[in-house]
Design a protein around this motif. Structure first.
Motif, PDB file in Angstrom:
ATOM      1  N   ASP A 177       0.831  -1.210   0.000  1.00 65.20           N
ATOM      2  CA  ASP A 177       0.000   0.000   0.000  1.00 65.20           C
ATOM      3  C   ASP A 177       0.863   1.257   0.000  1.00 65.20           C
ATOM      4  OD1 ASP A 177      -2.395   1.365  -0.156  1.00 65.20           O
ATOM      5  OD2 ASP A 177      -2.599   1.549   2.023  1.00 65.20           O
ATOM      6  N   ARG A 178       1.895   1.240  -0.839  1.00 64.67           N
ATOM      7  CA  ARG A 178       2.783   2.399  -0.972  1.00 64.67           C
ATOM      8  C   ARG A 178       2.805   2.870  -2.422  1.00 64.67           C
ATOM      9  NH1 ARG A 178       7.755  -0.486   1.811  1.00 64.67           N
ATOM     10  NH2 ARG A 178       6.918  -0.800   3.908  1.00 64.67           N
ATOM     11  N   ILE A 179       2.978   4.175  -2.596  1.00 61.02           N
ATOM     12  CA  ILE A 179       3.161   4.765  -3.922  1.00 61.02           C
ATOM     13  C   ILE A 179       4.490   5.506  -3.893  1.00 61.02           C
ATOM     14  CG2 ILE A 179       2.314   6.447  -5.597  1.00 61.02           C
ATOM     15  CD1 ILE A 179      -0.516   5.826  -4.628  1.00 61.02           C
ATOM     16  N   TYR A 180       5.472   5.002  -4.632  1.00 61.91           N
ATOM     17  CA  TYR A 180       6.797   5.610  -4.631  1.00 61.91           C
ATOM     18  C   TYR A 180       6.974   6.664  -5.718  1.00 61.91           C
ATOM     19  CZ  TYR A 180       8.540   2.200  -1.227  1.00 61.91           C
ATOM     20  OH  TYR A 180       8.760   1.457  -0.085  1.00 61.91           O
ATOM     21  N   LEU A 181       6.069   6.727  -6.682  1.00 58.72           N
ATOM     22  CA  LEU A 181       6.164   7.794  -7.666  1.00 58.72           C
ATOM     23  C   LEU A 181       5.938   9.132  -6.958  1.00 58.72           C
ATOM     24  CD1 LEU A 181       4.081   6.294 -10.620  1.00 58.72           C
ATOM     25  CD2 LEU A 181       6.564   6.318 -10.355  1.00 58.72           C
ATOM     26  N   PRO A 182       6.791  10.120  -7.180  1.00 54.04           N
ATOM     27  CA  PRO A 182       6.628  11.397  -6.463  1.00 54.04           C
ATOM     28  C   PRO A 182       5.256  12.018  -6.722  1.00 54.04           C
ATOM     29  CG  PRO A 182       8.763  11.295  -7.565  1.00 54.04           C
ATOM     30  CD  PRO A 182       7.970  10.116  -8.057  1.00 54.04           C
ATOM     31  N   GLN A 183       4.647  12.518  -5.659  1.00 55.14           N
ATOM     32  CA  GLN A 183       3.330  13.154  -5.800  1.00 55.14           C
ATOM     33  C   GLN A 183       3.397  14.360  -6.729  1.00 55.14           C
ATOM     34  OE1 GLN A 183       0.319  11.951  -4.168  1.00 55.14           O
ATOM     35  NE2 GLN A 183       1.760  10.228  -4.176  1.00 55.14           N
ATOM     36  N   SER A 184       4.508  15.069  -6.731  1.00 51.38           N
ATOM     37  CA  SER A 184       4.647  16.237  -7.609  1.00 51.38           C
ATOM     38  C   SER A 184       4.606  15.826  -9.074  1.00 51.38           C
ATOM     39  CB  SER A 184       5.949  16.985  -7.302  1.00 51.38           C
ATOM     40  OG  SER A 184       7.066  16.103  -7.400  1.00 51.38           O
ATOM     41  N   THR A 185       5.215  14.692  -9.414  1.00 48.61           N
ATOM     42  CA  THR A 185       5.172  14.205 -10.797  1.00 48.61           C
ATOM     43  C   THR A 185       3.760  13.786 -11.160  1.00 48.61           C
ATOM     44  OG1 THR A 185       7.465  13.434 -10.679  1.00 48.61           O
ATOM     45  CG2 THR A 185       6.080  12.484 -12.412  1.00 48.61           C
ATOM     46  N   LEU A 186       3.072  13.112 -10.256  1.00 43.28           N
ATOM     47  CA  LEU A 186       1.693  12.689 -10.525  1.00 43.28           C
ATOM     48  C   LEU A 186       0.787  13.901 -10.733  1.00 43.28           C
ATOM     49  CD1 LEU A 186       1.331   9.772  -7.940  1.00 43.28           C
ATOM     50  CD2 LEU A 186       1.895   9.622 -10.380  1.00 43.28           C
ATOM     51  N   ARG A 187       0.921  14.912  -9.878  1.00 49.98           N
ATOM     52  CA  ARG A 187       0.089  16.123 -10.035  1.00 49.98           C
ATOM     53  C   ARG A 187       0.386  16.831 -11.346  1.00 49.98           C
ATOM     54  NH1 ARG A 187       1.359  16.896  -4.623  1.00 49.98           N
ATOM     55  NH2 ARG A 187       2.931  18.437  -5.213  1.00 49.98           N
ATOM     56  N   GLN A 188       1.675  16.867 -11.712  1.00 49.93           N
ATOM     57  CA  GLN A 188       2.066  17.521 -12.959  1.00 49.93           C
ATOM     58  C   GLN A 188       1.340  16.921 -14.156  1.00 49.93           C
ATOM     59  OE1 GLN A 188       6.268  17.137 -13.724  1.00 49.93           O
ATOM     60  NE2 GLN A 188       6.080  17.739 -15.874  1.00 49.93           N
ATOM     61  N   HIS A 189       1.061  15.628 -14.101  1.00 45.11           N
ATOM     62  CA  HIS A 189       0.438  14.941 -15.231  1.00 45.11           C
ATOM     63  C   HIS A 189      -1.028  14.572 -14.976  1.00 45.11           C
ATOM     64  CE1 HIS A 189       4.210  14.720 -17.408  1.00 45.11           C
ATOM     65  NE2 HIS A 189       4.804  14.299 -16.301  1.00 45.11           N
ATOM     66  N   GLY A 190      -1.595  15.111 -13.891  1.00 41.77           N
ATOM     67  CA  GLY A 190      -3.013  14.895 -13.642  1.00 41.77           C
ATOM     68  C   GLY A 190      -3.373  13.491 -13.221  1.00 41.77           C
ATOM     69  N   VAL A 191      -2.498  12.851 -12.457  1.00 35.78           N
ATOM     70  CA  VAL A 191      -2.739  11.494 -11.991  1.00 35.78           C
ATOM     71  C   VAL A 191      -2.987  11.527 -10.482  1.00 35.78           C
ATOM     72  CG1 VAL A 191      -1.807   9.154 -11.783  1.00 35.78           C
ATOM     73  CG2 VAL A 191      -1.255  10.550 -13.790  1.00 35.78           C
ATOM     74  N   SER A 192      -4.020  10.863 -10.022  1.00 36.25           N
ATOM     75  CA  SER A 192      -4.330  10.813  -8.591  1.00 36.25           C
ATOM     76  C   SER A 192      -3.899   9.477  -7.996  1.00 36.25           C
ATOM     77  CB  SER A 192      -5.834  11.008  -8.362  1.00 36.25           C
ATOM     78  OG  SER A 192      -6.548   9.872  -8.821  1.00 36.25           O
ATOM     79  N   ASN A 193      -3.722   9.482  -6.682  1.00 34.68           N
ATOM     80  CA  ASN A 193      -3.422   8.233  -5.989  1.00 34.68           C
ATOM     81  C   ASN A 193      -4.575   7.241  -6.125  1.00 34.68           C
ATOM     82  OD1 ASN A 193      -0.936   9.192  -5.143  1.00 34.68           O
ATOM     83  ND2 ASN A 193      -1.701   9.886  -3.147  1.00 34.68           N
ATOM     84  N   ASP A 194      -5.792   7.745  -6.101  1.00 38.00           N
ATOM     85  CA  ASP A 194      -6.946   6.857  -6.245  1.00 38.00           C
ATOM     86  C   ASP A 194      -6.932   6.156  -7.597  1.00 38.00           C
ATOM     87  OD1 ASP A 194      -7.893   7.401  -3.738  1.00 38.00           O
ATOM     88  OD2 ASP A 194      -9.332   8.931  -4.398  1.00 38.00           O
ATOM     89  N   GLN A 195      -6.544   6.883  -8.629  1.00 38.52           N
ATOM     90  CA  GLN A 195      -6.459   6.261  -9.955  1.00 38.52           C
ATOM     91  C   GLN A 195      -5.456   5.116  -9.947  1.00 38.52           C
ATOM     92  OE1 GLN A 195      -5.395   8.909 -13.209  1.00 38.52           O
ATOM     93  NE2 GLN A 195      -4.595   7.210 -14.439  1.00 38.52           N
TER      94      GLN A 195
END
Length: 316
Positions: A177-195
């Motif tokens: 239950d971990r997400i190692y992709l940086p949250q800043s990179t996910l936000r930059q590309h419009g990706v959510s943790n829920d997705q």
């Protein structure tokens, strides 16, 4: 003195849990190979405290990791064969206590950390979980000019870890239950943790993966550039490790960056092909950067030919 039973136990742990790295380790000279088995087993021993907690309370996990730290630093007696062997190697090779401490600190941080806001935060974690590993490996190899080799070892360790994170996005959700992709990179590309937790693949997630793959590949370039500072009898093994880990990027791109449906894995035949091909190129050109560049840009070849050739190679 590290005995045969301790080495055998450490080797078995590496063979079982680090199959890709085990292929490269077998090319090391005996003086570094056996020590590498012990180092890897120590790293796995600490990592498993958190990753296989099985309901163990956080305070108990921290207590166990602190106990491992004390044994590794020679501050308490231990009957664990891996810890005893590691403590012996710490003294023999002068492993930096700072690297041991930052590694254990990273394992402790995994207990209650499930995401990283920026790459800088992730990088600080990887300095303990991976780069410190690269530095300790360099100490075991004992280069003539460690001050030249160590910065590159830091980068290569980070590259390996980042590749693992990019490959294991699905596995890290399911098992940790971990997400190692940086949250800043996910936000930059419009990706959510829920997705990501729903394993929903789209072009935005693909773009986030591309960003981090490029970052990892810059680290490989810096890391491989330092292989020339290692002892000659260790260079091919480290080069092969870089080739093997980097080949996961090919798998990810072939899947159009979809690491959410399943976790891409290198098969044995592919590993043997890369071993044979890398070693063949190395016989003609002892420039690690040139061989790495060739291996990561060529389209490949007949796997069966690679397997046939590797069967004739002396394997320790």
């Amino acid at each position: 003195m590290v005995d045969d039973d301790q080495i055998a136990r450490s080797k078995a742990i590496q063979r079982q849990t680090g199959k890709t790295f085990h292929v490269a380790t077998r090319l090391l000279p005996e003086r570094a190979r056996e020590a590498t088995y012990v180092l890897y087993a120590f790293f796995r021993l600490a990592d498993e405290v958190v990753d296989n907690a099985d309901g163990t309370p956080p305070d108990a996990q921290r207590e166990e990791l602190e106990s491992i730290r004390a044994a590794a630093l020679g501050e308490r007696e231990t009957d664990d064969p891996v810890l005893a062997a590691f403590s012996e190697l710490r003294t023999r090779y002068g492993l930096a206590e700072s690297d041991i401490n930052v590694f254990i600190d990273a394992m402790i941080s995994d207990i209650d950390t499930d995401q990283y806001a920026t790459y800088e935060e992730l990088e600080a974690y990887m300095d303990g979980s991976a780069s410190a590993v690269g530095r300790m490996m360099t100490d075991v190899m004992n280069p003539d000019k460690p001050e030249k080799a160590l910065p590159h070892a830091t980068a290569l360790g980070e590259a390996f870890q980042l590749t693992n994170f990019l490959r294991d996005v699905r596995e890290d959700i399911l098992e940790l239950d971990r997400i190692y992709l940086p949250q800043s990179t996910l936000r930059q590309h419009g990706v959510s943790n829920d997705q990501i937790r729903r394993f929903e693949m789209d072009e935005n997630f693909a773009a986030a993966m591309q960003t981090e793959l490029r970052r990892a590949e810059e680290l490989y370039e810096k890391g491989v550039a330092g292989i020339k500072y290692l002892p000659e009898d260790c260079q091919l093994a480290v080069l092969l490790a870089a080739v093997l880990y980097h080949d996961h990027h090919r798998l990810i791109r072939n899947r159009e960056y979809d690491v959410l449906t399943e976790t891409p894995q290198l098969g044995l035949a592919r590993k043997l092909y890369l071993l044979a091909r890398t070693r063949w190129k190395w016989t003609w050109n002892n420039d690690p950067e040139a061989v790495f560049r060739d291996m990561t840009t060529e389209s490949g070849g007949m796997v069966s030919r690679g397997v046939e050739f590797v069967e004739r190679l002396p394997m320790r």
